[in-house]
Design a protein around this motif. Sequence first.
Motif, PDB file in Angstrom:
ATOM      1  N   ALA A 186       0.866  -1.179   0.000  1.00 56.54           N
ATOM      2  CA  ALA A 186       0.000   0.000   0.000  1.00 56.54           C
ATOM      3  C   ALA A 186       0.903   1.230   0.000  1.00 56.54           C
ATOM      4  N   ASN A 187       0.688   2.112  -0.964  1.00 54.67           N
ATOM      5  CA  ASN A 187       1.427   3.376  -1.051  1.00 54.67           C
ATOM      6  C   ASN A 187       0.529   4.515  -0.617  1.00 54.67           C
ATOM      7  N   PHE A 188       1.002   5.301   0.328  1.00 55.17           N
ATOM      8  CA  PHE A 188       0.237   6.466   0.789  1.00 55.17           C
ATOM      9  C   PHE A 188       1.055   7.716   0.483  1.00 55.17           C
ATOM     10  N   TYR A 189       0.492   8.569  -0.362  1.00 56.05           N
ATOM     11  CA  TYR A 189       1.160   9.803  -0.753  1.00 56.05           C
ATOM     12  C   TYR A 189       0.523  10.957   0.012  1.00 56.05           C
ATOM     13  N   PRO A 190       1.227  11.541   0.971  1.00 59.92           N
ATOM     14  CA  PRO A 190       0.631  12.591   1.797  1.00 59.92           C
ATOM     15  C   PRO A 190       0.209  13.807   0.975  1.00 59.92           C
ATOM     16  N   TYR A 216      -4.402  -1.074  -8.049  1.00 60.73           N
ATOM     17  CA  TYR A 216      -5.647  -0.323  -7.891  1.00 60.73           C
ATOM     18  C   TYR A 216      -5.275   1.043  -7.335  1.00 60.73           C
ATOM     19  N   GLN A 217      -5.787   2.092  -7.980  1.00 62.17           N
ATOM     20  CA  GLN A 217      -5.477   3.448  -7.535  1.00 62.17           C
ATOM     21  C   GLN A 217      -6.779   4.222  -7.325  1.00 62.17           C
ATOM     22  N   ASP A 218      -6.706   5.198  -6.440  1.00 65.08           N
ATOM     23  CA  ASP A 218      -7.881   6.027  -6.211  1.00 65.08           C
ATOM     24  C   ASP A 218      -8.078   6.976  -7.390  1.00 65.08           C
ATOM     25  N   GLY A 219      -9.094   7.828  -7.295  1.00 61.58           N
ATOM     26  CA  GLY A 219      -9.464   8.682  -8.420  1.00 61.58           C
ATOM     27  C   GLY A 219      -8.654   9.948  -8.564  1.00 61.58           C
ATOM     28  N   ILE A 220      -7.615  10.126  -7.757  1.00 63.16           N
ATOM     29  CA  ILE A 220      -6.856  11.379  -7.795  1.00 63.16           C
ATOM     30  C   ILE A 220      -5.866  11.404  -8.959  1.00 63.16           C
ATOM     31  N   GLY A 221      -5.371  10.243  -9.347  1.00 64.85           N
ATOM     32  CA  GLY A 221      -4.465  10.184 -10.501  1.00 64.85           C
ATOM     33  C   GLY A 221      -3.038  10.560 -10.154  1.00 64.85           C
ATOM     34  N   GLY A 222      -2.203  10.708 -11.188  1.00 67.82           N
ATOM     35  CA  GLY A 222      -0.793  11.034 -11.024  1.00 67.82           C
ATOM     36  C   GLY A 222       0.129  10.020 -11.671  1.00 67.82           C
ATOM     37  N   PRO A 237      -7.105   7.525 -14.033  1.00 65.23           N
ATOM     38  CA  PRO A 237      -7.736   6.347 -13.443  1.00 65.23           C
ATOM     39  C   PRO A 237      -9.130   6.117 -14.022  1.00 65.23           C
ATOM     40  N   VAL A 238      -9.428   4.889 -14.375  1.00 65.54           N
ATOM     41  CA  VAL A 238     -10.745   4.494 -14.847  1.00 65.54           C
ATOM     42  C   VAL A 238     -11.488   3.885 -13.660  1.00 65.54           C
ATOM     43  N   PRO A 239     -12.627   4.426 -13.255  1.00 66.98           N
ATOM     44  CA  PRO A 239     -13.326   3.930 -12.060  1.00 66.98           C
ATOM     45  C   PRO A 239     -13.526   2.416 -12.094  1.00 66.98           C
ATOM     46  N   GLY A 240     -13.166   1.768 -10.997  1.00 64.80           N
ATOM     47  CA  GLY A 240     -13.377   0.336 -10.866  1.00 64.80           C
ATOM     48  C   GLY A 240     -12.390  -0.539 -11.607  1.00 64.80           C
ATOM     49  N   SER A 241     -11.360   0.055 -12.211  1.00 65.01           N
ATOM     50  CA  SER A 241     -10.420  -0.724 -13.021  1.00 65.01           C
ATOM     51  C   SER A 241      -9.140  -1.018 -12.259  1.00 65.01           C
ATOM     52  N   TYR A 242      -8.345  -1.908 -12.838  1.00 66.54           N
ATOM     53  CA  TYR A 242      -6.979  -2.151 -12.383  1.00 66.54           C
ATOM     54  C   TYR A 242      -6.012  -1.827 -13.508  1.00 66.54           C
ATOM     55  N   VAL A 243      -4.854  -1.288 -13.137  1.00 67.07           N
ATOM     56  CA  VAL A 243      -3.764  -1.103 -14.090  1.00 67.07           C
ATOM     57  C   VAL A 243      -2.830  -2.306 -13.952  1.00 67.07           C
ATOM     58  N   ILE A 244      -2.539  -2.950 -15.070  1.00 69.75           N
ATOM     59  CA  ILE A 244      -1.612  -4.090 -15.101  1.00 69.75           C
ATOM     60  C   ILE A 244      -0.355  -3.649 -15.840  1.00 69.75           C
ATOM     61  N   ASN A 245       0.801  -3.859 -15.229  1.00 74.28           N
ATOM     62  CA  ASN A 245       2.036  -3.590 -15.965  1.00 74.28           C
ATOM     63  C   ASN A 245       3.028  -4.718 -15.774  1.00 74.28           C
ATOM     64  N   LEU A 246       3.872  -4.876 -16.759  1.00 76.76           N
ATOM     65  CA  LEU A 246       4.864  -5.943 -16.748  1.00 76.76           C
ATOM     66  C   LEU A 246       6.118  -5.505 -16.007  1.00 76.76           C
ATOM     67  N   HIS A 274      -4.128  19.371  -1.712  1.00 75.59           N
ATOM     68  CA  HIS A 274      -4.536  19.182  -0.318  1.00 75.59           C
ATOM     69  C   HIS A 274      -5.034  17.758  -0.060  1.00 75.59           C
ATOM     70  N   GLN A 275      -5.175  16.947  -1.122  1.00 70.45           N
ATOM     71  CA  GLN A 275      -5.690  15.596  -0.978  1.00 70.45           C
ATOM     72  C   GLN A 275      -4.552  14.579  -0.982  1.00 70.45           C
ATOM     73  N   PRO A 276      -4.527  13.664  -0.015  1.00 69.10           N
ATOM     74  CA  PRO A 276      -3.569  12.559  -0.102  1.00 69.10           C
ATOM     75  C   PRO A 276      -4.000  11.593  -1.204  1.00 69.10           C
ATOM     76  N   ARG A 277      -3.106  10.724  -1.611  1.00 62.07           N
ATOM     77  CA  ARG A 277      -3.406   9.728  -2.643  1.00 62.07           C
ATOM     78  C   ARG A 277      -2.980   8.358  -2.126  1.00 62.07           C
ATOM     79  N   MET A 278      -3.713   7.334  -2.541  1.00 66.66           N
ATOM     80  CA  MET A 278      -3.334   5.981  -2.146  1.00 66.66           C
ATOM     81  C   MET A 278      -3.425   5.051  -3.348  1.00 66.66           C
ATOM     82  N   SER A 279      -2.475   4.151  -3.456  1.00 62.44           N
ATOM     83  CA  SER A 279      -2.531   3.095  -4.461  1.00 62.44           C
ATOM     84  C   SER A 279      -2.144   1.784  -3.793  1.00 62.44           C
TER      85      SER A 279
END
Length: 324
Positions: A186-190, A216-222, A237-246, A274-279
Amino acid sequence: MSGPVPATAEETGVPVIDIAGLADPELRPPIVASIGAACERVGFIVITGHGVPGELIDRMYEVNREFFELPLEHKLRSASARGNLYRGYGSVEAFGRESVVEGFENGRFDDAADVAAAGYGPEWSEDFEGNIWPARPSAFRPVWREYYAVMEGLSARLMAAFAEALDLPADWFDDKFDRHTSYLNANFYPAQPEPPEDGRMRRGAHTDIGSLTILYQDGIGGLQVFDRSGRWCDVPPVPGSYVINLGDMLAKWTNDRWVATEHRVVNPPAETAHQPRMSIPYFQHPNFDALIECIPSCTSANNPPRYRSVLAGDWSKYRMSLAV
């Protein structure tokens, strides 16, 4: 390199693929072909139709949010005594000067006894650092374990599709992952009320180590990928999706037929600073003793193997040592 631009499938080669049809023999072939094409072009896919329950994703986010909102002194109780960023809690300071992120990471095996019980010898178990579980919140461990099990299932489905995309039997990877060593993070970006110093960003440019990553990432993007035209491109970010990378290991396994693409997480624009981000990424890794050697369908007389064979565990240790 130019600045970020809005990403589209045409510009970045990152398509959105609905994988629900993989269960249908008639729909499976074109989906597999689309997956294979994306793996060759950019090494990134956005998937929908994955079947992961939304309520489980919500619980996973909530339990991690509760943990990261705890005082630092409490979180540090769950840090590795060895300073290992791949076990337990990692503070912003532990990640170094290039990234502005806190993290928590654990793997499949809780301790060295679990490693031995999986059939690994002392060369893999004796120096193994076990999982670290925080006392608070109380739901942390069971929710992580539940989510991990679902990611195991999803990664297995993806690897079967990957095998077929590589002109192999669907079960070709099975015996390389039956004692897999994957880990969950879990990554938390303050929040960033003030821009970071010295050009730091939320996560610096990198490629992943293993076979594949399910993010899985929240809707904030980056999230951005470095495309073949030499640009950093946003992946909204596409709501409800997962990003897959090799990861690098799968690129190596496929003799560079498939690519592991550099990616990063940039600082937010002023309106969302002002919003934190989580992936929440799941890093899939094969068995420690799986032999990573050129896949038969990825070599020919005109395209000999480019890399020497290596055990997956040794490759991971080597790559992790470079990241420290």
